[in-house]
Design an enzyme around this catalytic site. Sequence first.
Site, PDB file in Angstrom:
ATOM      1  N   HIS A  23       0.823  -1.216   0.000  1.00  0.00           N
ATOM      2  CA  HIS A  23       0.000   0.000   0.000  1.00  0.00           C
ATOM      3  C   HIS A  23       0.859   1.270   0.000  1.00  0.00           C
ATOM      4  CE1 HIS A  23      -3.315  -2.721   1.256  1.00  0.00           C
ATOM      5  NE2 HIS A  23      -2.351  -3.271   1.992  1.00  0.00           N
TER       6      HIS A  23
ATOM      7  N   SER B 236      15.413  21.599 -15.954  1.00  0.00           N
ATOM      8  CA  SER B 236      14.230  22.382 -16.272  1.00  0.00           C
ATOM      9  C   SER B 236      14.681  23.698 -16.875  1.00  0.00           C
ATOM     10  CB  SER B 236      13.441  22.631 -14.980  1.00  0.00           C
ATOM     11  OG  SER B 236      12.644  23.795 -15.120  1.00  0.00           O
TER      12      SER B 236
ATOM     13  N   GLU C 261      10.243   8.317 -16.793  1.00  0.00           N
ATOM     14  CA  GLU C 261       8.938   8.960 -17.043  1.00  0.00           C
ATOM     15  C   GLU C 261       8.439   8.652 -18.448  1.00  0.00           C
ATOM     16  OE1 GLU C 261       8.384  13.161 -15.208  1.00  0.00           O
ATOM     17  OE2 GLU C 261      10.501  12.934 -15.675  1.00  0.00           O
TER      18      GLU C 261
ATOM     19  N   LYS D  50       0.263  -3.137 -39.848  1.00  0.00           N
ATOM     20  CA  LYS D  50       1.699  -2.840 -39.859  1.00  0.00           C
ATOM     21  C   LYS D  50       2.108  -1.664 -38.988  1.00  0.00           C
ATOM     22  CE  LYS D  50       1.769  -5.140 -44.057  1.00  0.00           C
ATOM     23  NZ  LYS D  50       0.285  -5.258 -43.894  1.00  0.00           N
TER      24      LYS D  50
HETATM   25  N1  ARG Z   1      -0.553  -4.268 -48.843  1.00  0.00           N
HETATM   26  C1  ARG Z   1      -1.306  -5.441 -48.531  1.00  0.00           C
HETATM   27  C2  ARG Z   1      -1.272  -5.678 -47.027  1.00  0.00           C
HETATM   28  O1  ARG Z   1      -0.517  -5.061 -46.363  1.00  0.00           O
HETATM   29  C3  ARG Z   1      -0.720  -6.613 -49.235  1.00  0.00           C
HETATM   30  C4  ARG Z   1      -1.702  -7.662 -49.624  1.00  0.00           C
HETATM   31  C5  ARG Z   1      -2.712  -7.116 -50.515  1.00  0.00           C
HETATM   32  N2  ARG Z   1      -3.482  -8.125 -51.151  1.00  0.00           N
HETATM   33  C6  ARG Z   1      -4.516  -7.795 -51.899  1.00  0.00           C
HETATM   34  N3  ARG Z   1      -5.123  -8.720 -52.510  1.00  0.00           N
HETATM   35  N4  ARG Z   1      -4.938  -6.542 -51.982  1.00  0.00           N
HETATM   36  O2  ARG Z   1      -1.995  -6.488 -46.484  1.00  0.00           O
END
Ligand code: ARG
Length: 465
Positions: free
Chosen positions: A162, A283, A296, A331
């Site tokens: 605590h 600072s 931080e 991605k």
């Molecule tokens: N740029 C696409 C992705 O990141 C690649 C695959 C795309 N395939 C398609 N049939 N449009 O997933």
Amino acid sequence: MSNKHNQQKLSSARFSESTDAFVEAFTASIQFDQRMYRQDIQGSIAHAKMLTKVGILNESELRDILDGLQQVQNEIEAGEFNWSIQQEDIHMNIEARLTHLIGITGKKLHTGRSRNDQVATDIRLFIRDEIDAILPELKRLQEGLIELASREANTIMPGFTHLQTAQPVTFGHHMLAWFEMIKRDVERLQDCRKRVNTLPLGSAALAGTTYPIDREFTAKLLGFERITENSLDGVSDRDFAIEFTAFAATLMMHLSRFSEELVLWSSAQFQFIDLPDRFCTGSSIMPQKKNPDVPELVRGKTGRVYGHLMSLLTLMKSQPLAYNKDNQEDKEPLFDTVDTVRGSLRAFADMIPAIIVQKEMTYEAAKRGFSTATDLADYLVGKGLAFRDSHEVVGLAVAHGIQTGQDLSEMSLETLQGFCDKITEDVFEVLTLEGSVAARDHLGGTAPNQVRAAVERAKAYLMSF
Ligand code: ARG
């Protein structure tokens, strides 16, 4: 965009009008997936070799493709590659350039595959490379923790529950708690790697391919331990990316908790540690400030990794089989997760062994909070009291200590005997901080002996990975 250019698009023959310029940019991924160029080329090399092995390409075509891909890679690495939004993504950018360089043979490379299994392969290769870069950084952090733990095996500090002083612990023991958490993170990542390391290539668009491909051969060339066993799953599965991000979120959660302690401990109110200046900033207005920026920031960056995990889970939750364009959204969260984790780990691995512990301050703090009260209670149980009764007696002694500003170990024997006549001279052995930590001398306990033994076990474990 010219019509001529559009005719070069892989899908253009079917279309009677060109893609809207905004839609083209909106649907493109080349701005970010160019980061996977090495994996894309690596996958294409293996695919071309496999096509040659099964007789779809001949040796001279293979040579042209390999030379062409090498040149593409050189151009990218020299910063001379002309990335094109019209070519949508990394796969088509590379293939278009290859075809430009070597002619018609370049167009044969895509035989028996689809961008759907190609991108799934690229991401797996990408995450595998990142795992192999992250594991040594985790190990470096663990080495730092062991170094600090072994240096501070005898150092006494208050242990908290605590955030109130609870019982004295050794600083080394506290550091090894973090070691254990990182060790589980390592295990999670090693386990995740097994599932990442599976080849989806050969799934083609979704149903497999009519060509006599040799997936075992491709897997071997790319170092994959396994092959996906269902083409629909192969192109659409992103579990492995979710798992990786879950590992990352858990690691960041640990680093964030640890950061919180470092921030508190380096404050003027605690003064338990000093972070070397190179990990801090000043600072612009308050000349006395030295801010613990690194912990931080790591604490703050944890949020975005949690967010990425939630993004990926949500990205997948409504997708019917098999591949959907939605997947292109995997991605950026993944790349940012990798960058955040690698940056945070590097900062921590550099910082931890450089921490300076202010032993006098941690010792004084442990003394201030009646941290040996449980030891006194246990002592009285040893003298025949029931635990509840001894708890009561110690409570009275602590109340007296608060009134008089004394720690239990600073009271006279007579004073202590006023609370319970069973107390004798030997009580002072358990009331000292040293006595208290040394008494917890079992596997997992805080005694300096145990810290040293745990350090040895930790070193042996690190040798094995
Ligand atoms: N740029 C696409 C992705 O990141 C690649 C695959 C795309 N395939 C398609 N049939 N449009 O997933």
